[in-house]
Design a protein around this motif. Structure first.
Motif, PDB file in Angstrom:
ATOM      1  N   ALA A 111       0.515  -1.365   0.082  1.00  0.00           N
ATOM      2  CA  ALA A 111       0.247   0.244   0.168  1.00  0.00           C
ATOM      3  C   ALA A 111       0.996   1.125  -0.078  1.00  0.00           C
ATOM      4  O   ALA A 111       0.910   2.333   0.482  1.00  0.00           O
ATOM      5  N   LEU A 112       2.089   1.550  -0.641  1.00  0.00           N
ATOM      6  CA  LEU A 112       2.764   2.169  -1.118  1.00  0.00           C
ATOM      7  C   LEU A 112       2.680   3.072  -1.737  1.00  0.00           C
ATOM      8  O   LEU A 112       2.629   1.764  -3.463  1.00  0.00           O
ATOM      9  N   ASP A 113       3.006   3.926  -2.166  1.00  0.00           N
ATOM     10  CA  ASP A 113       2.879   5.448  -3.912  1.00  0.00           C
ATOM     11  C   ASP A 113       4.169   4.810  -4.271  1.00  0.00           C
ATOM     12  O   ASP A 113       3.706   5.347  -6.167  1.00  0.00           O
ATOM     13  N   GLY A 114       4.676   4.761  -3.938  1.00  0.00           N
ATOM     14  CA  GLY A 114       6.404   4.671  -3.976  1.00  0.00           C
ATOM     15  C   GLY A 114       7.491   4.511  -3.154  1.00  0.00           C
ATOM     16  O   GLY A 114       6.912   4.396  -1.859  1.00  0.00           O
ATOM     17  N   MET A 115       8.558   4.755  -4.073  1.00  0.00           N
ATOM     18  CA  MET A 115      10.185   4.795  -1.833  1.00  0.00           C
ATOM     19  C   MET A 115      10.804   4.703  -2.912  1.00  0.00           C
ATOM     20  O   MET A 115      11.520   5.444  -3.991  1.00  0.00           O
ATOM     21  N   LEU A 116      11.153   5.503  -1.543  1.00  0.00           N
ATOM     22  CA  LEU A 116      12.757   6.826  -2.072  1.00  0.00           C
ATOM     23  C   LEU A 116      14.333   6.055  -1.240  1.00  0.00           C
ATOM     24  O   LEU A 116      13.644   5.840  -0.218  1.00  0.00           O
ATOM     25  N   LEU A 117      15.051   5.379  -2.240  1.00  0.00           N
ATOM     26  CA  LEU A 117      16.060   4.662  -1.613  1.00  0.00           C
ATOM     27  C   LEU A 117      17.383   5.765  -1.753  1.00  0.00           C
ATOM     28  O   LEU A 117      17.956   6.596  -2.874  1.00  0.00           O
ATOM     29  N   THR A 118      18.601   5.175  -0.651  1.00  0.00           N
ATOM     30  CA  THR A 118      19.270   6.193  -0.890  1.00  0.00           C
ATOM     31  C   THR A 118      20.422   5.490  -0.484  1.00  0.00           C
ATOM     32  O   THR A 118      21.688   6.051   0.141  1.00  0.00           O
ATOM     33  N   MET A 151       6.265  13.155 -10.243  1.00  0.00           N
ATOM     34  CA  MET A 151       6.065  11.930 -10.311  1.00  0.00           C
ATOM     35  C   MET A 151       5.319  11.889  -9.819  1.00  0.00           C
ATOM     36  O   MET A 151       4.324  11.173  -9.711  1.00  0.00           O
ATOM     37  N   GLY A 152       3.841  12.890  -9.103  1.00  0.00           N
ATOM     38  CA  GLY A 152       3.022  13.245  -9.081  1.00  0.00           C
ATOM     39  C   GLY A 152       3.306  12.586  -7.314  1.00  0.00           C
ATOM     40  O   GLY A 152       1.876  11.882  -7.232  1.00  0.00           O
ATOM     41  N   LEU A 153       3.868  12.638  -6.705  1.00  0.00           N
ATOM     42  CA  LEU A 153       4.448  12.033  -5.259  1.00  0.00           C
ATOM     43  C   LEU A 153       3.807  12.716  -4.327  1.00  0.00           C
ATOM     44  O   LEU A 153       4.565  11.925  -2.772  1.00  0.00           O
ATOM     45  N   THR A 154       3.784  14.180  -4.171  1.00  0.00           N
ATOM     46  CA  THR A 154       3.732  14.896  -3.467  1.00  0.00           C
ATOM     47  C   THR A 154       3.089  14.747  -1.872  1.00  0.00           C
ATOM     48  O   THR A 154       3.112  15.268  -1.153  1.00  0.00           O
ATOM     49  N   ARG A 155       1.934  14.423  -2.816  1.00  0.00           N
ATOM     50  CA  ARG A 155       1.034  13.082  -1.619  1.00  0.00           C
ATOM     51  C   ARG A 155       0.611  12.544  -1.434  1.00  0.00           C
ATOM     52  O   ARG A 155       0.333  11.829  -0.644  1.00  0.00           O
ATOM     53  N   GLY A 156       1.603  11.238  -1.368  1.00  0.00           N
ATOM     54  CA  GLY A 156       1.746  10.643  -1.904  1.00  0.00           C
ATOM     55  C   GLY A 156       1.894   9.414  -0.485  1.00  0.00           C
ATOM     56  O   GLY A 156       2.484   9.774   0.700  1.00  0.00           O
ATOM     57  N   THR A 157       2.113   8.489  -0.049  1.00  0.00           N
ATOM     58  CA  THR A 157       2.308   7.471   1.263  1.00  0.00           C
ATOM     59  C   THR A 157       4.280   6.974   0.330  1.00  0.00           C
ATOM     60  O   THR A 157       4.292   5.833  -0.722  1.00  0.00           O
ATOM     61  N   ILE A 158       4.687   7.184   1.459  1.00  0.00           N
ATOM     62  CA  ILE A 158       6.795   6.531   0.409  1.00  0.00           C
ATOM     63  C   ILE A 158       6.916   6.173   1.400  1.00  0.00           C
ATOM     64  O   ILE A 158       7.621   6.273   2.543  1.00  0.00           O
ATOM     65  N   GLY A 159       7.987   4.874   1.005  1.00  0.00           N
ATOM     66  CA  GLY A 159       8.265   3.974   1.677  1.00  0.00           C
ATOM     67  C   GLY A 159       9.945   4.800   1.433  1.00  0.00           C
ATOM     68  O   GLY A 159      10.553   5.162   0.417  1.00  0.00           O
ATOM     69  N   PHE A 160      10.864   4.919   2.517  1.00  0.00           N
ATOM     70  CA  PHE A 160      12.530   4.717   2.792  1.00  0.00           C
ATOM     71  C   PHE A 160      12.868   3.826   3.107  1.00  0.00           C
ATOM     72  O   PHE A 160      12.511   3.008   4.312  1.00  0.00           O
ATOM     73  N   GLU A 161      14.481   3.967   3.334  1.00  0.00           N
ATOM     74  CA  GLU A 161      15.138   2.903   3.662  1.00  0.00           C
ATOM     75  C   GLU A 161      15.615   3.592   5.308  1.00  0.00           C
ATOM     76  O   GLU A 161      16.258   4.293   5.012  1.00  0.00           O
ATOM     77  N   GLU A 209       3.310  17.170   3.373  1.00  0.00           N
ATOM     78  CA  GLU A 209       1.588  17.132   3.264  1.00  0.00           C
ATOM     79  C   GLU A 209       2.695  15.148   2.314  1.00  0.00           C
ATOM     80  O   GLU A 209       1.220  14.514   1.769  1.00  0.00           O
ATOM     81  N   THR A 210       3.589  14.437   2.103  1.00  0.00           N
ATOM     82  CA  THR A 210       3.890  13.210   2.082  1.00  0.00           C
ATOM     83  C   THR A 210       3.984  12.016   3.304  1.00  0.00           C
ATOM     84  O   THR A 210       4.984  13.175   4.065  1.00  0.00           O
ATOM     85  N   ASP A 211       3.415  11.561   3.073  1.00  0.00           N
ATOM     86  CA  ASP A 211       3.180  10.215   4.113  1.00  0.00           C
ATOM     87  C   ASP A 211       4.757   9.907   4.054  1.00  0.00           C
ATOM     88  O   ASP A 211       4.467   8.613   3.267  1.00  0.00           O
ATOM     89  N   PHE A 212       5.972  10.114   4.684  1.00  0.00           N
ATOM     90  CA  PHE A 212       6.172   8.748   4.352  1.00  0.00           C
ATOM     91  C   PHE A 212       6.708   6.988   5.561  1.00  0.00           C
ATOM     92  O   PHE A 212       6.086   7.891   6.552  1.00  0.00           O
TER      93      PHE A 212
END
Length: 366
Positions: free
Chosen positions: A19-26, A94-104, A122-125
């Protein structure tokens, strides 16, 4: 040819299931895994769950053109003093400024997290390290081929160290021989080669010194060659051998043989469908009821683009073995303050069992 499209598809499916809209990998290994390249910090690769949206890679501004030449992805160059602003731009594209984003979550600092949240209020990390861990756990054929090459050089490096010790060289010169061999064959050194003899064989960090081991000392050699595309990450092997230069005493030979028996039992048990816990317990059963039972510990780890990847190989893990998983298996028998024996190999789980990609014999004593 790296199948990035296949990796993106698996990542998108995992994001959808979580249930994630995207992910930030660092982390560099994860960025490389999904882009085929990586720049200097501040790195950031954003992957969307939307199959129509390609990932965007953010790197240091001065490297933007050179990184872009190595990938088909859109690459943005960031000001290292304010990388969050460029990440905000990428998220917007990418249209993700209000999405639910996973991160490491195990690889981002508190300051970076605060700056990121300020840039994208407005992004939920949400923590999602385990999502990328699971994706990287199963290696594809290209990754396994890289690791096989590293395994061949690992064997050569280990033998270079052993031959130096047999020639009466010090631990330091033996380590130099191993590391020189890795370099001569185009490999990087994953970590400083560890060599310890006598009671120092039981130290966690057995940094070699000028000691010339006695003939019946147990000498523990731990090294790792990696086929790397940068110094900070690459496809690893991991290997340990416990040896003696001369004939060991009966006590030490019994310890070495017990360690060999545990390792062989674990390796024989490796096959798809079993859990890490089950395999570990099968190995430890070899010394049950013997004087070594309370001195034996099971350890190991996944590996690939990192030297230590998820999961740990121990008696509690319920991870199910699957083809393509790669593990370093390393049981120890420790006689406190006196000597330690350990054997370690790098292995790939296959459809019918396993494949060793480090191949030296276990009985390298006497």
């Amino acid at each position: 040819m790296t199948d990035l499209a296949g990796r993106w598809a698996k990542t998108r499916a995992a994001l959808h299931n979580a249930a994630l809209d995207g992910m930030l990998l660092t982390t560099e290994p994860s960025i490389f895994y999904l882009s085929g390249t990586v720049g200097s910090r501040p790195p950031g690769l954003i992957v969307s769950a939307d199959p129509e949206t390609e990932p965007i890679l953010v790197c240091r501004g001065g490297e933007r053109d050179s990184v872009a030449a190595l990938t088909s992805l859109q690459v943005l160059g960031a000001d290292p003093r304010n990388p969050a602003a460029t990440l905000r731009e990428a998220f917007g594209t990418m249209g993700l400024t209000r999405g639910t984003i996973g991160f490491e979550d195990t690889a981002i600092t508190y300051t970076e997290a605060v700056n990121l949240k300020m840039a994208l209020p407005e992004t939920d990390f949400r923590p999602a390290t385990q999502l990328i861990n699971r994706l990287r756990l199963v290696k594809d054929e290209e990754e396994i081929a890289h690791m096989r090459k590293a395994g061949e050089v690992s064997d050569l490096a280990m033998m270079a160290a052993i031959e130096a010790l047999k020639a009466g060289k010090s631990e330091t010169l033996a380590a130099a021989a191993a590391e020189s061999t890795m370099r001569e064959h185009g490999m990087f050194i994953a970590y400083e080669t560890l060599i310890g003899s006598g009671f120092r064989s039981g130290l966690l960090r057995r940094y070699p010194n000028f000691t010339v081991p006695d003939p019946d000392d147990i000498i523990k050699i731990d090294l790792a060659a990696k086929l790397s595309f940068a110094s900070g990450y690459g496809y690893h092997t991991d290997q340990t051998r416990s040896i003696t230069i001369g004939k060991p005493s009966p006590e030490k030979q019994a310890l070495l043989e017990a360690t060999r028996d545990v390792q062989e039992a674990i390796v024989a048990a490796l096959k798809p469908g079993k859990t890490v816990r089950e395999v570990s317990l099968e190995g430890l059963a070899v010394v049950k009821g013997t004087s070594f039972e309370g001195l034996t510990s099971m350890s190991g780890h996944g590996l690939g683009l990192d030297i230590h990847e998820w999961p740990s190989f121990n008696t509690t893990s319920e991870v199910i073995l699957e083809p393509g998983q790669c593990y370093a298996i390393e049981p120890h028998i420790i006689v406190p303050g006196r000597h330690t024996a350990c054997l370690e190999d790098t292995l790939i789980i296959t459809e019918n069992g396993h494949e060793r990609i480090t191949h030296l014999p276990y009985e390298l004593w006497g």
